[in-house]
Design a protein around this motif. Structure first.
Motif, PDB file in Angstrom:
ATOM      1  N   UNK A 226       0.990  -1.017  -0.001  1.00 48.37           N
ATOM      2  CA  UNK A 226      -0.219  -0.055  -0.006  1.00 48.37           C
ATOM      3  C   UNK A 226       0.714   1.293  -0.088  1.00 48.37           C
ATOM      4  N   UNK A 227       0.296   2.288  -0.493  1.00 49.91           N
ATOM      5  CA  UNK A 227       0.963   3.712  -0.419  1.00 49.91           C
ATOM      6  C   UNK A 227       0.908   4.525   0.674  1.00 49.91           C
ATOM      7  N   UNK A 228       1.617   5.397   1.024  1.00 45.08           N
ATOM      8  CA  UNK A 228       1.342   6.551   1.957  1.00 45.08           C
ATOM      9  C   UNK A 228       2.263   5.874   3.517  1.00 45.08           C
ATOM     10  N   UNK A 229       2.936   5.172   3.331  1.00 45.21           N
ATOM     11  CA  UNK A 229       3.617   4.601   4.650  1.00 45.21           C
ATOM     12  C   UNK A 229       4.456   5.822   5.079  1.00 45.21           C
ATOM     13  N   UNK A 230       5.341   6.619   4.213  1.00 45.31           N
ATOM     14  CA  UNK A 230       6.220   7.518   4.814  1.00 45.31           C
ATOM     15  C   UNK A 230       5.293   8.356   5.408  1.00 45.31           C
ATOM     16  N   UNK A 231       4.201   9.009   4.876  1.00 47.20           N
ATOM     17  CA  UNK A 231       3.509  10.153   5.344  1.00 47.20           C
ATOM     18  C   UNK A 231       2.981   9.654   6.573  1.00 47.20           C
ATOM     19  N   UNK A 232       2.264   8.475   6.713  1.00 49.92           N
ATOM     20  CA  UNK A 232       1.948   8.106   7.934  1.00 49.92           C
ATOM     21  C   UNK A 232       2.798   8.154   8.943  1.00 49.92           C
ATOM     22  N   UNK A 233       3.906   7.716   9.003  1.00 52.25           N
ATOM     23  CA  UNK A 233       4.929   7.692   9.960  1.00 52.25           C
ATOM     24  C   UNK A 233       5.466   9.316  10.247  1.00 52.25           C
ATOM     25  N   UNK A 234       5.648   9.951   9.394  1.00 49.48           N
ATOM     26  CA  UNK A 234       5.694  11.214   9.318  1.00 49.48           C
ATOM     27  C   UNK A 234       5.040  11.919  10.219  1.00 49.48           C
ATOM     28  N   UNK A 235       3.583  11.683  10.219  1.00 52.96           N
ATOM     29  CA  UNK A 235       2.479  12.245  10.761  1.00 52.96           C
ATOM     30  C   UNK A 235       2.538  12.005  12.061  1.00 52.96           C
ATOM     31  N   UNK A 236       2.939  10.745  12.579  1.00 47.21           N
ATOM     32  CA  UNK A 236       3.061  10.133  14.034  1.00 47.21           C
ATOM     33  C   UNK A 236       4.191  11.142  14.631  1.00 47.21           C
ATOM     34  N   UNK A 237       5.231  11.383  14.006  1.00 43.84           N
ATOM     35  CA  UNK A 237       6.504  11.813  14.684  1.00 43.84           C
ATOM     36  C   UNK A 237       6.069  13.522  14.652  1.00 43.84           C
ATOM     37  N   UNK A 238       5.271  13.966  13.753  1.00 46.87           N
ATOM     38  CA  UNK A 238       5.040  15.451  13.490  1.00 46.87           C
ATOM     39  C   UNK A 238       3.973  15.804  14.833  1.00 46.87           C
ATOM     40  N   UNK A 239       3.160  14.886  15.048  1.00 46.02           N
ATOM     41  CA  UNK A 239       2.028  15.072  16.197  1.00 46.02           C
ATOM     42  C   UNK A 239       2.475  14.941  17.342  1.00 46.02           C
ATOM     43  N   UNK A 240       3.811  14.400  17.478  1.00 46.34           N
ATOM     44  CA  UNK A 240       4.323  13.846  18.778  1.00 46.34           C
ATOM     45  C   UNK A 240       4.433  15.033  19.693  1.00 46.34           C
TER      46      UNK A 240
END
Ligand code: PLP
Length: 399
Positions: free
Chosen positions: A385-399
């Motif tokens: 599936x696509x969007x893995x990097x974006x999903x991970x980055x969002x976790x980091x950015x929202x931490x």
């Protein structure tokens, strides 16, 4: 094209990445092993180790890897012929039982499979049926590094207490000590073991057995114990050499001192736990995105049971091996092999890998690994599936 030149990253679940400061602390001549700085240094690491373990009781330090520490814990608590109830939630829970069998202890293994925690009802049933109290100890792991499951140790203690069984509770925290919360005394753990090379960011070769009063009593009730494994002089030495039953592991101790300073006194344990949790959530977010198409999947489906220090991944064989090889050769990142998930030599063995994210890891390292896996999936035409990097980055950015 190889893009591997540059600083390589061993993203396997131990040995973990060692901080430069830890390595540099070792780069010096040997100290006197009879008096002076080394004696003070050992006196200073003991309280830090106990703080990480959450105990006011004892710690014995051994020059050993995890396997040696498994044996040390058993040798001080059980006599040959006695029975241990071994809870297996992966290779490491099973491995401890195998060590017991080799020194004449009788392991009764309860196997809960390769993608789940233990079932407390089953354990209670076994303990209730043990009316003669033949089970002298229960062994388990907090995090099984093969499956990446985290077992709830406090819930296990409560279950044992509910039945009123007197067995010692012995917990292997080799993978996660220093990275995930552990409270030995509060959780009623009698023996806890750890080693230097995972969460503690120190080269392999030093291990720890923490033990409380009930375990001390078990040791004192044994008819015989080898001079080398005996934890009594190590935990309460009259002479300095007794800490290690011989020459101290001098350079490992310098390394350990530095690592404990970083973990306990600079970052602080609570911050380290929070860091590991967020980094793990970034890894899971990526895996969930990849898993929307194709075969890639987290081994532990239930998020509440996933470790914060290692993530086990399943994928159609032989793609795990293809991906690992591609990343090592071309991108400078080495992922962990699947351990205990399929027989080695079988085709299925190539369908499992692990990502280590324990110890000296931060956001850019974890995002780098995720980006490299994403590149590998694309380069090798593995469906995902696509969007893995974006999903991970969002976790980091929202931490
Ligand atoms: C790594 C590990 C071990 C074994 O340690 P070695 O140093 O390889 O002998 C045991 N238990 C757990 C949970 C581990 O992660």
């Amino acid at each position: 094209m190889s893009l591997a030149n540059g600083r390589s990253y061993l993203a396997i679940p131990g040995p973990s990445v060692m901080p430069d400061r830890v390595l540099q602390a070792m780069h010096r001549p040997a100290p006197n092993i009879y008096s002076g700085e080394l004696v003070d240094l050992v006196a200073s690491v003991v309280p830090d180790l106990k703080a990480i373990a959450g105990t006011n009781h004892n710690v014995a330090i051994y020059i050993a890897n995890g396997h040696g520490i498994w044996e040390a814990a058993l040798a001080n608590t059980l006599a040959p012929g006695e029975t241990v109830l071994a809870l297996a939630t992966g290779r490491f829970g099973a491995g401890w039982a195998e060590m017991a069998a080799r020194i004449g202890i009788n392991p009764r293994v309860l196997d809960f499979g390769l993608s789940a925690t233990y079932d407390l009802e089953v354990i209670k049933e076994v303990l209730r049926a043990d009316t003669e109290c033949e089970i002298k100890a229960i062994t388990t792991v907090q995090v099984d590094t093969s499956t990446s499951v985290r077992n709830d140790i406090k819930a296990l203690r409560d279950a044992i207490d509910e039945v009123g069984h007197p067995a010692l509770l012995m917990v292997d925290c080799i993978a996660c000590l220093g990275c995930e919360e552990f409270r030995m005394d509060d959780w009623g753990v009698d023996v806890m073991i750890a080693a230097s090379q995972k969460g503690l960011m120190t080269p392999p070769g030093v291990g720890f057995v923490f033990f409380g009063p009930k375990a001390a009593e078990a040791r004192n009730g044994l008819n015989q114990i080898s001079a080398y494994w005996d934890w009594n002089p190590r935990a309460n030495p009259d002479e300095f050499y007794q800490y290690f039953a011989g020459t101290a592991p001098t350079h490992h101790l310098f390394a350990l001192r530095e690592a404990l300073t970083m973990l306990v006194h600079e970052e602080g344990l609570e911050n380290a736990y929070a860091r590991h949790k967020t980094l793990a959530r970034a890894v899971w977010a990526a895996l969930e995105a990849w898993g929307k198409e194709g075969s890639i999947a987290l081994n532990i489906a239930d998020e509440s049971l996933r470790s914060f220090v290692v993530t086990s991944v399943n994928i159609d064989a032989p793609n795990a091996t293809a991906l690992r090889d591609y990343l090592t050769e071309n991108l400078g990142v080495t992922l962990g092999i699947g351990l205990g998930m399929a027989p080695s030599g079988s085709p299925e063995w190539h369908g499992h890998f692990r990502i280590g994210h324990m110890g000296h890891v931060n956001a850019h390292m974890v995002l780098g690994v995720i980006g490299c896996i994403d590149a590998g999936l694309k380069a090798l035409n593995i469906q995902h599936g696509s969007g893995a990097m974006d999903a991970a980055v969002r976790v980091i950015a929202e931490a």
